[in-house]
Design a protein around this motif. Structure first.
Motif, PDB file in Angstrom:
ATOM      1  N   LEU A  48     -44.392 -14.168  70.709  1.00 15.93           N
ATOM      2  CA  LEU A  48     -45.348 -13.451  69.665  1.00 15.93           C
ATOM      3  C   LEU A  48     -44.715 -13.565  68.384  1.00 15.93           C
ATOM      4  CD1 LEU A  48     -47.802 -11.501  69.012  1.00 15.93           C
ATOM      5  CD2 LEU A  48     -46.275  -9.712  69.799  1.00 15.93           C
ATOM      6  N   TRP A  49     -43.517 -13.572  68.309  1.00 13.84           N
ATOM      7  CA  TRP A  49     -42.843 -13.640  66.970  1.00 13.84           C
ATOM      8  C   TRP A  49     -43.039 -15.074  66.374  1.00 13.84           C
ATOM      9  CZ3 TRP A  49     -38.624 -16.740  65.996  1.00 13.84           C
ATOM     10  CH2 TRP A  49     -37.945 -16.787  64.894  1.00 13.84           C
ATOM     11  N   SER A  50     -42.741 -15.874  67.357  1.00 15.23           N
ATOM     12  CA  SER A  50     -42.813 -17.319  66.626  1.00 15.23           C
ATOM     13  C   SER A  50     -44.443 -17.597  66.331  1.00 15.23           C
ATOM     14  CB  SER A  50     -42.516 -18.248  67.842  1.00 15.23           C
ATOM     15  OG  SER A  50     -43.182 -18.414  68.985  1.00 15.23           O
ATOM     16  N   LYS A  51     -45.347 -17.065  67.027  1.00  9.37           N
ATOM     17  CA  LYS A  51     -46.965 -17.541  66.616  1.00  9.37           C
ATOM     18  C   LYS A  51     -47.085 -16.617  65.321  1.00  9.37           C
ATOM     19  CE  LYS A  51     -49.629 -19.105  68.206  1.00  9.37           C
ATOM     20  NZ  LYS A  51     -49.982 -20.587  67.938  1.00  9.37           N
ATOM     21  N   LEU A  52     -46.678 -15.411  65.110  1.00  6.82           N
ATOM     22  CA  LEU A  52     -46.717 -14.805  63.903  1.00  6.82           C
ATOM     23  C   LEU A  52     -46.399 -15.560  62.569  1.00  6.82           C
ATOM     24  CD1 LEU A  52     -46.215 -10.995  65.020  1.00  6.82           C
ATOM     25  CD2 LEU A  52     -48.401 -12.398  64.638  1.00  6.82           C
TER      26      LEU A  52
END
Length: 471
Positions: A48-52
């Motif tokens: 999720l962090w990497s997609k954000l």
């Protein structure tokens, strides 16, 4: 500009690692969960962090693939070890080792004997995993019969196996530490003794003291166990053949995969020779699902109902998840970013050694992979060691003391999960009794601050090397 290429800040990297540690710690320690679920939660949050941040799915999948790729061979080895355990019990090899052990090892000195035996054989074979999953199981069963604390016996087995793995020229991890530091293998092993021998001796004293405390040397139970083993298993001198084969393969430097496949083949042949009426389907069952003991003796049945490919699937799933997590952390430079500023601010030999030890422990905690716990700190601190006037041998020893030996103490670590599953003792239960693993980093840090055994650069050789380079 591609958002996914945005540099990760030090604060961001540290925040990610702290959140990971909290989730893993709460899940495993506070709520008593199996590590798989907390690790999966962490992977989900990291994705999720990497997609954000704008990362593509291809980059995320590449990170997972890169991480898992490093573990393909260990995963295959674990599957083979599961098969080996099932066939070794069916062929009477592990029961024969237990019978021989009851006749040879003193009950009074059982725990220190376990430590020494595993250390000696481990040095010859060079594989802690092999020691734990073969001789270790037999010794653990003997300890159960003697009424010993299972966690204490497991700790002695694992500590001895780690000592052997660490000091053997046949060990993958020992060769890796030497290669990363760019020094001679045998010089590296010799230099290891500054911390390894004291850790061994202190561990031996502790196992001797604790092994005698509260032991219940129930001779009647031993006799009962011996009768059950002799009545229900093929106990014979030729059980030593597969064990001897391990030694021969190690001397000939045959890879672990080939060694285990050959050993399983020989063991299956022994099963058919011992009982010509054995059906192929039964042998396949030993390989796939392990051996099911039906002696009628509850303690013996509990000890010898194990092995098989299926028994390793929990460990394999955890390794897969852990390696995936490690691959993502590496892909997005989280670990590297967290380590780099630390390496640049160290002002003393003691602080350099301590930081390298803590980095190895940190990689084990956050990534759970013992090879990366050597590779990452090794690359991060090599230049710092040289600037401090420390030899590459000093670095390689520290990498071993804070890297590979610690992985056995991490519930979600590759080694920790493997030995817990193999011996049936939770990692957090045997952790306090893995004295060798606990002492190694402490003694290494003391060496850093006192300078005892801390190998310095040979200024003459360094000067000659620079002259040669200029020429």
């Amino acid at each position: 500009m591609n958002k996914s290429k945005r540099t990760v800040s030090f604060r961001e990297a540290i925040s990610i690692l702290v959140v990971m540690l909290v989730i893993l710690g709460l899940g495993v320690i506070k709520f008593g969960l199996s590590p798989q679920t907390p690790v999966l939660v962490v992977i989900g949050l990291l994705i999720l962090w990497s997609k954000l941040r704008g990362s593509s799915w291809d980059e995320i999948f590449d990170g997972i693939s890169d991480g898992v790729r490093n573990g393909i061979i260990p995963i295959f080895i674990f599957i083979l070890i599961g098969s080996l355990i099932g066939t070794w019990i069916a062929a009477g090899i592990i029961p024969s080792m237990m019978v021989a052990g009851f006749h040879m090892i003193s009950a009074q000195w059982f725990v220190p004997s376990v430590f020494v035996v595993c250390a000696l054989i481990g040095t010859s074979i060079g594989s802690a995993f092999t020691i734990v999953s073969t001789i270790g199981i037999a010794l653990f069963g003997m300890g159960q019969t003697l009424g010993m604390n299972p966690a204490l016996v497991a700790g002695a087995i694992i500590s001895g196996a780690i000592f052997g793995d660490k000091t053997s020229p046949l060990s993958d991890s020992t060769n890796l530490a030497s290669a990363i530091a760019e020094d001679d293998l045998f010089a590296h092993i010799k230099n290891l003794m500054w911390t390894t021998i004291p850790a061994f001796l202190i561990s031996l004293v502790l196992y001797t003291l604790l092994g005698n405390a509260g032991s219940t040397n129930n001779l009647g139970k031993i006799d009962t166990t011996l009768n059950v083993l002799n009545s229900h298993f093929f106990i014979s001198w030729w059980a030593i053949l597969p064990i001897a084969l391990l030694f021969i393969c190690s001397i000939m430097k045959i890879p672990a995969v080939a060694t285990l496949l050959l050993n399983i083949t020989v063991t299956v042949g022994m099963i058919f020779i011992e009982n010509p009426n054995t059906q192929v389907k039964s042998v396949a069952g030993f390989i796939e699902n392990g051996f099911v003991s039906k002696t009628g003796n509850a303690s013996v049945d509990a000890l010898l109902t194990r092995g098989g490919i299926s028994s390793m699937m929990g460990t394999v799933s955890l390794i897969f998840l852990t390696l995936s997590l490690g691959g993502l952390l590496m892909k997005f430079d989280v670990i590297q970013t967290a380590m780099k500023p630390l390496a640049e601010k160290l002002q003393s030999n003691g602080s350099v050694v301590t930081a390298t030890i803590l980095s190895g422990i940190g990689v084990n905690i956050f990534v759970g992979e013992q090879y990366l716990s050597v590779i990452l700190p090794g690359k991060a601190f090599k230049e710092t060691f040289n600037k401090r006037g420390l030899d590459n041998l000093a670095l390689s020893r520290v990498l071993e003391d804070g890297g590979t030996v610690i992985n056995y103490l991490i519930p979600w670590g590759v080694a920790g999960a493997f030995v817990a599953n193999t011996l049936g003792v939770p990692t957090l239960s045997f952790l306090p009794f893995c004295f060798f693993s606990l002492l190694s980093p402490i003694l290494s840090i003391l060496s850093g601050f006192t300078g005892i055994g801390l190998k310095k650069l040979d200024k003459t050789k360094t000067k000659d090397k620079k002259v040669a380079e200029l020429a």
